[in-house]
Design a protein around this motif. Structure first.
Motif, PDB file in Angstrom:
ATOM      1  N   GLU A   3       0.840  -1.209   0.000  1.00 52.81           N
ATOM      2  CA  GLU A   3       0.000   0.000   0.000  1.00 52.81           C
ATOM      3  C   GLU A   3       0.868   1.250   0.000  1.00 52.81           C
ATOM      4  OE1 GLU A   3      -3.035   0.703  -0.507  1.00 52.81           O
ATOM      5  OE2 GLU A   3      -4.135  -1.134  -0.098  1.00 52.81           O
ATOM      6  N   PHE A   4       1.942   1.225   0.789  1.00 49.80           N
ATOM      7  CA  PHE A   4       2.828   2.379   0.891  1.00 49.80           C
ATOM      8  C   PHE A   4       3.545   2.672  -0.418  1.00 49.80           C
ATOM      9  CE2 PHE A   4       2.810   0.940   5.445  1.00 49.80           C
ATOM     10  CZ  PHE A   4       1.975   1.958   5.886  1.00 49.80           C
ATOM     11  N   MET A   5       3.777   1.630  -1.227  1.00 43.30           N
ATOM     12  CA  MET A   5       4.445   1.848  -2.509  1.00 43.30           C
ATOM     13  C   MET A   5       3.450   2.130  -3.634  1.00 43.30           C
ATOM     14  SD  MET A   5       5.840  -1.946  -3.557  1.00 43.30           S
ATOM     15  CE  MET A   5       5.976  -1.782  -5.314  1.00 43.30           C
ATOM     16  N   GLY A   6       2.153   2.228  -3.302  1.00 44.44           N
ATOM     17  CA  GLY A   6       1.145   2.555  -4.306  1.00 44.44           C
ATOM     18  C   GLY A   6       0.868   1.415  -5.266  1.00 44.44           C
ATOM     19  N   ILE A   7       0.737   0.198  -4.750  1.00 42.73           N
ATOM     20  CA  ILE A   7       0.613  -0.999  -5.575  1.00 42.73           C
ATOM     21  C   ILE A   7      -0.511  -0.892  -6.609  1.00 42.73           C
ATOM     22  CG2 ILE A   7      -0.889  -2.238  -3.949  1.00 42.73           C
ATOM     23  CD1 ILE A   7       1.931  -3.830  -6.027  1.00 42.73           C
ATOM     24  N   ARG A   8      -1.620  -0.272  -6.266  1.00 46.25           N
ATOM     25  CA  ARG A   8      -2.754  -0.191  -7.192  1.00 46.25           C
ATOM     26  C   ARG A   8      -2.411   0.606  -8.460  1.00 46.25           C
ATOM     27  NH1 ARG A   8      -5.040  -2.125  -3.045  1.00 46.25           N
ATOM     28  NH2 ARG A   8      -6.632  -1.654  -1.657  1.00 46.25           N
ATOM     29  N   ASP A   9      -1.459   1.525  -8.347  1.00 48.80           N
ATOM     30  CA  ASP A   9      -1.077   2.354  -9.493  1.00 48.80           C
ATOM     31  C   ASP A   9      -0.311   1.584 -10.561  1.00 48.80           C
ATOM     32  OD1 ASP A   9      -2.223   4.494  -8.165  1.00 48.80           O
ATOM     33  OD2 ASP A   9      -0.314   5.170  -7.315  1.00 48.80           O
ATOM     34  N   TYR A  10       0.141   0.395 -10.235  1.00 52.82           N
ATOM     35  CA  TYR A  10       0.930  -0.397 -11.180  1.00 52.82           C
ATOM     36  C   TYR A  10       0.080  -1.194 -12.168  1.00 52.82           C
ATOM     37  CZ  TYR A  10       5.190   0.514  -8.569  1.00 52.82           C
ATOM     38  OH  TYR A  10       6.264   1.119  -7.969  1.00 52.82           O
ATOM     39  N   PHE A  11      -1.220  -1.260 -11.932  1.00 50.71           N
ATOM     40  CA  PHE A  11      -2.066  -2.118 -12.754  1.00 50.71           C
ATOM     41  C   PHE A  11      -3.029  -1.289 -13.585  1.00 50.71           C
ATOM     42  CE2 PHE A  11      -0.566  -4.441  -9.114  1.00 50.71           C
ATOM     43  CZ  PHE A  11      -0.096  -5.604  -9.689  1.00 50.71           C
ATOM     44  N   SER A  12      -2.913  -1.432 -14.925  1.00 51.69           N
ATOM     45  CA  SER A  12      -3.786  -0.717 -15.850  1.00 51.69           C
ATOM     46  C   SER A  12      -4.035  -1.606 -17.062  1.00 51.69           C
ATOM     47  CB  SER A  12      -3.135   0.601 -16.287  1.00 51.69           C
ATOM     48  OG  SER A  12      -2.073   0.339 -17.194  1.00 51.69           O
ATOM     49  N   ASP A  13      -4.731  -1.061 -18.052  1.00 49.95           N
ATOM     50  CA  ASP A  13      -5.058  -1.832 -19.256  1.00 49.95           C
ATOM     51  C   ASP A  13      -3.845  -2.136 -20.124  1.00 49.95           C
ATOM     52  OD1 ASP A  13      -7.683  -1.908 -18.511  1.00 49.95           O
ATOM     53  OD2 ASP A  13      -8.330  -0.309 -19.849  1.00 49.95           O
ATOM     54  N   THR A  14      -2.714  -1.465 -19.859  1.00 52.15           N
ATOM     55  CA  THR A  14      -1.508  -1.700 -20.658  1.00 52.15           C
ATOM     56  C   THR A  14      -0.417  -2.407 -19.852  1.00 52.15           C
ATOM     57  OG1 THR A  14      -0.613   0.476 -20.102  1.00 52.15           O
ATOM     58  CG2 THR A  14      -1.945   0.315 -22.116  1.00 52.15           C
ATOM     59  N   THR A  15      -0.806  -3.025 -18.721  1.00 51.19           N
ATOM     60  CA  THR A  15       0.166  -3.609 -17.807  1.00 51.19           C
ATOM     61  C   THR A  15       0.281  -5.122 -17.947  1.00 51.19           C
ATOM     62  OG1 THR A  15      -0.183  -1.889 -16.139  1.00 51.19           O
ATOM     63  CG2 THR A  15       0.704  -3.959 -15.354  1.00 51.19           C
ATOM     64  N   LEU A  16       1.532  -5.577 -17.974  1.00 52.71           N
ATOM     65  CA  LEU A  16       1.863  -6.981 -17.759  1.00 52.71           C
ATOM     66  C   LEU A  16       2.590  -7.009 -16.425  1.00 52.71           C
ATOM     67  CD1 LEU A  16       2.465  -9.974 -18.332  1.00 52.71           C
ATOM     68  CD2 LEU A  16       4.462  -9.207 -19.649  1.00 52.71           C
ATOM     69  N   ALA A  17       2.051  -7.738 -15.462  1.00 52.29           N
ATOM     70  CA  ALA A  17       2.673  -7.852 -14.145  1.00 52.29           C
ATOM     71  C   ALA A  17       3.123  -9.287 -13.921  1.00 52.29           C
ATOM     72  CB  ALA A  17       1.703  -7.432 -13.047  1.00 52.29           C
ATOM     73  N   LEU A  18       4.397  -9.438 -13.604  1.00 54.06           N
ATOM     74  CA  LEU A  18       4.994 -10.734 -13.299  1.00 54.06           C
ATOM     75  C   LEU A  18       5.367 -10.699 -11.827  1.00 54.06           C
ATOM     76  CD1 LEU A  18       7.177 -10.394 -16.416  1.00 54.06           C
ATOM     77  CD2 LEU A  18       5.489 -12.200 -16.173  1.00 54.06           C
ATOM     78  N   VAL A  19       4.746 -11.554 -11.027  1.00 47.32           N
ATOM     79  CA  VAL A  19       4.897 -11.463  -9.579  1.00 47.32           C
ATOM     80  C   VAL A  19       5.493 -12.747  -9.007  1.00 47.32           C
ATOM     81  CG1 VAL A  19       3.744 -10.945  -7.393  1.00 47.32           C
ATOM     82  CG2 VAL A  19       2.820  -9.996  -9.528  1.00 47.32           C
ATOM     83  N   GLU A  20       6.731 -12.632  -8.508  1.00 43.07           N
ATOM     84  CA  GLU A  20       7.354 -13.739  -7.791  1.00 43.07           C
ATOM     85  C   GLU A  20       6.955 -13.641  -6.323  1.00 43.07           C
ATOM     86  OE1 GLU A  20      11.537 -14.458  -8.469  1.00 43.07           O
ATOM     87  OE2 GLU A  20      11.479 -13.282 -10.326  1.00 43.07           O
ATOM     88  N   TRP A  21       6.712 -14.773  -5.691  1.00 37.08           N
ATOM     89  CA  TRP A  21       6.302 -14.862  -4.294  1.00 37.08           C
ATOM     90  C   TRP A  21       4.997 -14.101  -4.035  1.00 37.08           C
ATOM     91  CZ3 TRP A  21       9.032 -18.478  -1.897  1.00 37.08           C
ATOM     92  CH2 TRP A  21      10.319 -18.744  -2.349  1.00 37.08           C
ATOM     93  N   PRO A  22       3.947 -14.311  -4.856  1.00 38.93           N
ATOM     94  CA  PRO A  22       2.698 -13.551  -4.707  1.00 38.93           C
ATOM     95  C   PRO A  22       1.981 -13.789  -3.381  1.00 38.93           C
ATOM     96  CG  PRO A  22       2.373 -15.381  -6.210  1.00 38.93           C
ATOM     97  CD  PRO A  22       3.857 -15.303  -5.927  1.00 38.93           C
TER      98      PRO A  22
END
Length: 153
Positions: free
Chosen positions: A90-109
């Protein structure tokens, strides 16, 4: 839907990343599971370099996220291994990283559970002798579509 791949070595892991890259359509969230050293970052490197990144792809263990701008998409490589509390996201603004042009690769989800978006695709990398077994599971319509495309290759 599941697809499994026997990965004999690093070259096979990079090749799977390349095959995935050829089918990527954002927005897409991929969760990567596996023990330390199982090949999560290697697979991610193969995918990101196949999308056009020419530099090194390192695990963002301390920074938590490494951003890339590739082919008109925002690619974010998250490594949550050192995350102590999901609230740090939350402190790093996680929600701002996800949009219609985003590919997110998450290790240790699992370390960000409750604050990360649901995965479209999960990839489990498990030790299998000297190699690895990669099991890809489609969760959403986008993840299932990607697996169908990969299977038809």
């Amino acid at each position: 839907m599941n697809l499994s791949f026997n990965l004999a070595d690093e070259a096979d892991t990079l090749a799977l990343g390349k095959a995935l890259a050829a089918q990527i359509q954002p927005p897409l969230v991929i969760h990567l599971h596996g023990d330390l050293g199982a090949g999560k970052t290697t697979l991610t490197r193969g995918l990101i370099q196949s999308l056009g990144h020419t530099g090194a792809v390192k695990s963002p263990t301390y920074a938590l996220v490494e951003p890339y701008e590739l082919n008109g998409m925002q690619v974010y490589h998250f490594d949550l291994y050192r995350l102590n509390d999901p609230e740090e996201l939350e402190f790093m603004g996680i929600r701002d990283y996800f949009s219609d042009t985003t590919l997110a690769l998450v290790e240790w989800p699992s370390k960000g559970e409750g604050l990360l978006p649901e995965a479209d695709l999960t990839i489990e990398l498990a030790y299998q002798g000297e190699g690895r077994l990669a099991t890809l599971t489609g969760i959403s319509a986008a993840g299932l579509h990607l697996l169908a495309q990969l299977q038809s290759e």
